[in-house]
Design a protein around this motif. Structure first.
Motif, PDB file in Angstrom:
ATOM      1  N   THR A   1       0.987  -1.107  -0.565  1.00  0.00           N
ATOM      2  CA  THR A   1       0.095  -0.111   0.201  1.00  0.00           C
ATOM      3  C   THR A   1       0.748   1.446   0.146  1.00  0.00           C
ATOM      4  OG1 THR A   1      -1.452  -1.367   1.184  1.00  0.00           O
ATOM      5  CG2 THR A   1      -1.876   1.412   1.440  1.00  0.00           C
ATOM      6  N   ASP A   2       1.886   1.486   0.797  1.00  0.00           N
ATOM      7  CA  ASP A   2       2.698   2.520   1.056  1.00  0.00           C
ATOM      8  C   ASP A   2       3.866   2.686  -0.329  1.00  0.00           C
ATOM      9  OD1 ASP A   2       2.475   3.066   3.183  1.00  0.00           O
ATOM     10  OD2 ASP A   2       3.599   1.905   4.713  1.00  0.00           O
TER      11      ASP A   2
ATOM     12  N   LYS B   1       3.526   6.737  -6.410  1.00  0.00           N
ATOM     13  CA  LYS B   1       2.571   8.041  -6.926  1.00  0.00           C
ATOM     14  C   LYS B   1       3.193   9.364  -6.895  1.00  0.00           C
ATOM     15  CE  LYS B   1      -2.118   9.291  -7.252  1.00  0.00           C
ATOM     16  NZ  LYS B   1      -4.096   9.390  -7.032  1.00  0.00           N
ATOM     17  N   GLU B   2       3.544   9.117  -5.271  1.00  0.00           N
ATOM     18  CA  GLU B   2       3.603  10.534  -4.697  1.00  0.00           C
ATOM     19  C   GLU B   2       4.977  11.253  -6.208  1.00  0.00           C
ATOM     20  OE1 GLU B   2       5.615  12.925  -0.939  1.00  0.00           O
ATOM     21  OE2 GLU B   2       4.225  11.496  -0.759  1.00  0.00           O
TER      22      GLU B   2
ATOM     23  N   GLN C   1       1.770   4.464  -2.640  1.00  0.00           N
ATOM     24  CA  GLN C   1       1.199   5.628  -1.939  1.00  0.00           C
ATOM     25  C   GLN C   1       3.100   5.930  -2.779  1.00  0.00           C
ATOM     26  OE1 GLN C   1      -0.006   5.940   1.769  1.00  0.00           O
ATOM     27  NE2 GLN C   1      -1.932   5.751   1.379  1.00  0.00           N
TER      28      GLN C   1
END
Length: 368
Positions: A54-55, A61-62, A58
Motif C-alpha cells: 500500500t505504501d 504516485k507521490e 502511494q
C-alpha cells in the motif's frame, strides 16, 4: 559552450545571482528545496524495498509528481549559478581587451536569462495546484455597468472580443442568451469590472466618457460536480418579448428559473421551445451554483483575497481600455499595453491573459 573555457561552475550556488527579478521567490525556493528532499527520501525508500504494497503504491504516485519539479529546480539553480559566474566575469573585466570574447560572453548571458525565464514558467505551472474546473467548459457572462448606452455598446465590443478570441483558439462556443438592446453572452479564472474611456458614438460634443461592464467567468459543472434537486427550483413561464416572430410572442416559451436555496435567478427566452429554454436556464443555474461553491471553498483557504465582482461602479475597475491613448491596463498586476486595437480584435488578448495566469499561478503556490 564558450563559458566553459573561462568559468568554473560552483554546483548549485546562487548566492551572487545577478537576477533583478525572479518568479522563484525565497519562500518558493525553500518549498522547492523541501520537495527535492522529499523526492530523494521517497526514491531511497523505493530502492531499498522497505515499503509494504500500500505504501509502495502511494510513494510511487507521490514520487512521480515530484520528479518534474525537482529536475526543473536543479536546472534553474544551475542556470542561476552560471549567470552569476558570467555576470562576475563581465563586471570585473576578466575578458580584457578581447572584444570577441566579450561579445560571446554577452550573447551567452542573454541566452541564460532566456532559459531561466522559461524554466521559471515551467516550474510554476508544474507546481501550481490543480483546479478541478481547469478542463471544464465555461460560461462567460457580460453585463453593462455604469455609463448608460455607451456601457451597452462597450459590452457588445467585449462580447465580440471574446468570441473572436475563442474562434482563434478553435474553441467551440454558443450563445446561450443575449439582451435585445446591445449585447450580453460563456473563460475561466476571475470575475471583473472593466472600464472603457473613449468618445462614444452617442456623443455629439466630442467628450470622452468612462463606462463599465462586468465580466463573470463560470466553469460549467458536470452532473457529478453539482446536484440540484427539483424541489429547489421555482420555474415560471411567460410570453417572450422582443423580436422573434409570431410564435415566440404568442406562446409561454420564456422561462424564469429561481434556485431557492441561493436566490439565484436566470431568465431564458432565446429558444422557441419552452423545454429548450428550461434546459439552458438549468445549465446556467448549475454553473452559478458551482461557482458559488468553488468561491466558498477558495475563501476558506484564502480568506485574505476575495475575488468577487463589485457593483459595476467606475471606481471598481480592474481593467481599463483607453481608446484615445490606444492603451489597455490591467490594474491587478499593473500591466499596461499600447495595442488596444489588436486586443479588442481578440488577436492579442493572450498578451493580457498570459501575464495574469503567471501571476495567479505564482500566487497560488504560496497559498498551499
Amino acid at each position: 559552450m564558450f563559458k566553459r573555457s573561462f568559468i568554473q561552475v560552483t554546483k548549485y550556488s546562487t548566492k551572487a545571482s545577478p537576477l533583478q527579478s525572479t518568479r522563484i521567490t525565497v519562500p518558493l525556493q525553500n518549498k522547492l528545496s523541501l520537495l527535492s528532499k522529499r523526492h530523494d527520501t521517497l526514491l531511497s525508500q523505493l530502492n531499498n524495498n522497505s515499503l509494504n504494497p500500500t505504501d509502495l503504491a502511494q510513494a510511487s504516485k507521490e514520487l512521480s509528481t515530484l520528479t518534474g519539479p525537482k529536475a526543473l529546480f536543479e536546472e534553474w539553480q544551475k542556470n542561476c549559478n552560471d549567470l552569476s559566474e558570467l555576470h562576475e566575469l563581465l563586471s570585473t573585466g576578466e575578458t580584457g581587451d578581447d572584444q570577441e570574447m566579450m561579445d560571446l560572453a554577452k550573447e551567452e548571458y542573454n541566452e541564460i536569462m532566456d532559459r531561466i525565464s522559461h524554466i521559471e514558467k515551467d516550474l510554476i505551472t508544474e507546481l501550481a495546484p490543480k483546479d478541478a474546473a481547469d478542463d471544464a467548459s465555461a460560461i462567460l457572462e457580460i453585463r453593462s455597468g455604469a455609463g448608460g448606452d455607451e456601457a451597452s455598446i462597450f459590452s457588445a465590443d467585449m462580447t465580440r472580443m471574446y468570441e473572436r478570441f475563442a474562434q482563434l483558439r478553435r474553441w467551440k462556443w454558443e450563445v446561450l442568451s443575449k439582451s435585445e438592446d446591445i449585447g450580453g453572452k460563456g473563460f475561466k479564472v476571475k470575475k471583473k469590472n472593466t472600464s472603457v474611456q473613449r468618445v462614444p458614438a452617442t456623443e455629439s460634443q466630442g467628450r470622452i466618457h468612462t463606462s463599465t461592464v462586468t465580466v463573470a467567468i463560470l466553469p460549467e459543472p458536470t452532473e457529478v460536480d453539482v446536484q440540484i434537486k427539483e424541489s429547489d427550483l421555482k420555474i415560471d413561464v411567460y410570453r417572450a418579448s422582443g423580436a422573434g416572430g409570431q410564435h415566440v410572442n404568442t406562446t409561454d416559451s420564456a422561462v424564469r428559473m429561481t434556485h431557492i436555496p441561493t436566490g439565484l435567478v436566470v431568465a431564458m427566452q432565446d429558444e422557441r421551445s419552452q423545454h429548450k429554454n428550461k434546459a439552458k436556464a438549468l445549465k446556467v443555474i448549475k454553473a452559478k451554483v458551482f461557482e458559488q461553491q468553488r468561491l466558498k471553498s477558495q475563501n476558506e483557504r484564502r480568506d485574505s483575497r476575495n475575488k468577487q465582482i463589485g457593483t459595476g461602479d467606475r471606481s471598481e475597475k480592474i481593467r481599463t481600455y483607453n481608446y484615445p491613448q490606444s492603451r489597455v491596463t490591467d490594474h491587478r498586476i499593473n500591466l499596461t499595453l499600447y495595442e488596444l486595437e489588436q486586443i479588442i480584435s481578440g488577436e492579442a488578448l493572450m498578451h493580457v491573459i498570459q501575464p495574469l495566469q503567471e501571476h495567479y499561478l505564482a500566487e497560488s503556490l504560496l497559498d498551499e
